[in-house]
Design a protein around this motif. Structure first.
Motif, PDB file in Angstrom:
ATOM      1  N   GLU A 163       0.815  -1.229   0.000  1.00  0.00           N
ATOM      2  CA  GLU A 163       0.000   0.000   0.000  1.00  0.00           C
ATOM      3  C   GLU A 163       0.845   1.274   0.000  1.00  0.00           C
ATOM      4  OE1 GLU A 163      -1.633  -2.363   2.517  1.00  0.00           O
ATOM      5  OE2 GLU A 163      -2.669  -3.002   0.719  1.00  0.00           O
ATOM      6  N   TRP A 164       2.128   1.148  -0.049  1.00  0.00           N
ATOM      7  CA  TRP A 164       2.985   2.338  -0.001  1.00  0.00           C
ATOM      8  C   TRP A 164       2.932   3.149  -1.304  1.00  0.00           C
ATOM      9  CZ3 TRP A 164       7.330   2.917  -3.240  1.00  0.00           C
ATOM     10  CH2 TRP A 164       7.637   1.784  -4.004  1.00  0.00           C
ATOM     11  N   LEU A 165       2.434   2.542  -2.362  1.00  0.00           N
ATOM     12  CA  LEU A 165       2.433   3.230  -3.660  1.00  0.00           C
ATOM     13  C   LEU A 165       1.100   2.964  -4.351  1.00  0.00           C
ATOM     14  CD1 LEU A 165       4.141   4.762  -5.832  1.00  0.00           C
ATOM     15  CD2 LEU A 165       4.824   2.509  -6.682  1.00  0.00           C
ATOM     16  N   THR A 166       0.219   3.938  -4.327  1.00  0.00           N
ATOM     17  CA  THR A 166      -1.126   3.689  -4.877  1.00  0.00           C
ATOM     18  C   THR A 166      -1.350   4.345  -6.230  1.00  0.00           C
ATOM     19  OG1 THR A 166      -1.927   5.580  -3.616  1.00  0.00           O
ATOM     20  CG2 THR A 166      -2.179   3.409  -2.595  1.00  0.00           C
TER      21      THR A 166
END
Lengths: 77, 77, 77, 77, 77, 77
Positions: free
Chosen positions: D3-6
């Motif tokens: 979820e660090w890069l959406t």
């Protein structure tokens, strides 16, 4: 030195690869125009694994350009 | 040496990756045609972390080309 | 070794990034198939700043390919 | 870690550049998950000109991807 | 220094290659504006195989840009 | 630090090249925010041929992005 390369179009991917090798060498020839020096340097990189890998990287970059220029030879040769 | 590569089209991304490895090695073979020398160099890079990473960089560059050539295999194989 | 990679499509950019890491490692595994050697090399690059940056370069190249394959995840996940 | 890069979409080129820096660091974090080791390595590359240039190369590669993802921010932010 | 490069369009691929060499040298000139220092450095890279290969890599990257700018010179020169 | 770069659009290729140099330096500034350290490192790379070539590689990568963003300045400025 402006007639050595007239087109990026090749009949096959293999010929495109040969052209990529040729383009890679051209920059070295232009930066070191003295053939005697280039000949002296040849064993230095042709017998060094890291140098060979670096050459392969240059060829890969030119091959990408040539492949795009040829529409990836998708419709056959 | 102009029939070793007839198409950039592959059925799957994995086969495309195999082709990227093959293209990477081709430049080394063309720059150092002597198989005995290449065999001697092999442990030099296959057991060196930085050399292996450099090989992976060449493969990544070729894989980008092959993936584009295959339309990223978007519509399945 | 032709079923490990069936698609470049991922649900999110983060999963695309994970796939880029996986593709980066695959070239190293193919060039040095001996897991024992790879394990021995691991600290050599995982504790060396320049090696880590070189790994990041390979990942960046693969991420570019995967991002293009996914239309940059523009229409959401 | 998914979820660090959406999204690759940013409001401005400057924010896109910040994201490129973040993506560059992510590969290093994934390859060397031990924060203590990374902290120890930091001065090694932050005070070495060649390491800094290599970092800039990784950032440039990610910025190219992010710029393409954002249509080069051509229609303003 | 804003009039040295007015277009990426060239009549032929060979002229595009010459322009790629010119673009490669420009970054070095901007980073090291002192001509005397650059002259002193010249033998250092012109007689070193790895430096020459690195120069060829920069040229390859610029040639890719210029080739795209010219539509790969597909419709003849 | 989010207002230093508001657009990739430039009037001419030469201005695009200047912007590529600026983008290259930004990553170094972000990785090593201490200006005193950067000043100390400057002679280290500005007087080293290989470092200068590496800088040129970063600039070439950014120039590719900026050229694409500007449609290669094909319709004039």
């Amino acid at each position: 030195m402006t007639e050595w390369l007239t087109t990026l179009t090749t009949a096959t991917p293999a010929e495109g690869y040969d052209l990529a090798v040729k383009l890679s060498r051209a920059a070295i020839r232009m930066t070191q125009p003295d053939a005697a020096v280039r000949d002296r340097l040849r064993p230095e990189y042709a017998e060094d694994a890291d140098s060979l890998i670096a050459v392969a990287q240059v060829v890969a970059t030119h091959f990408a350009t040539i492949a795009a220029a040829n529409g990836y030879w998708r419709t056959g040769s």
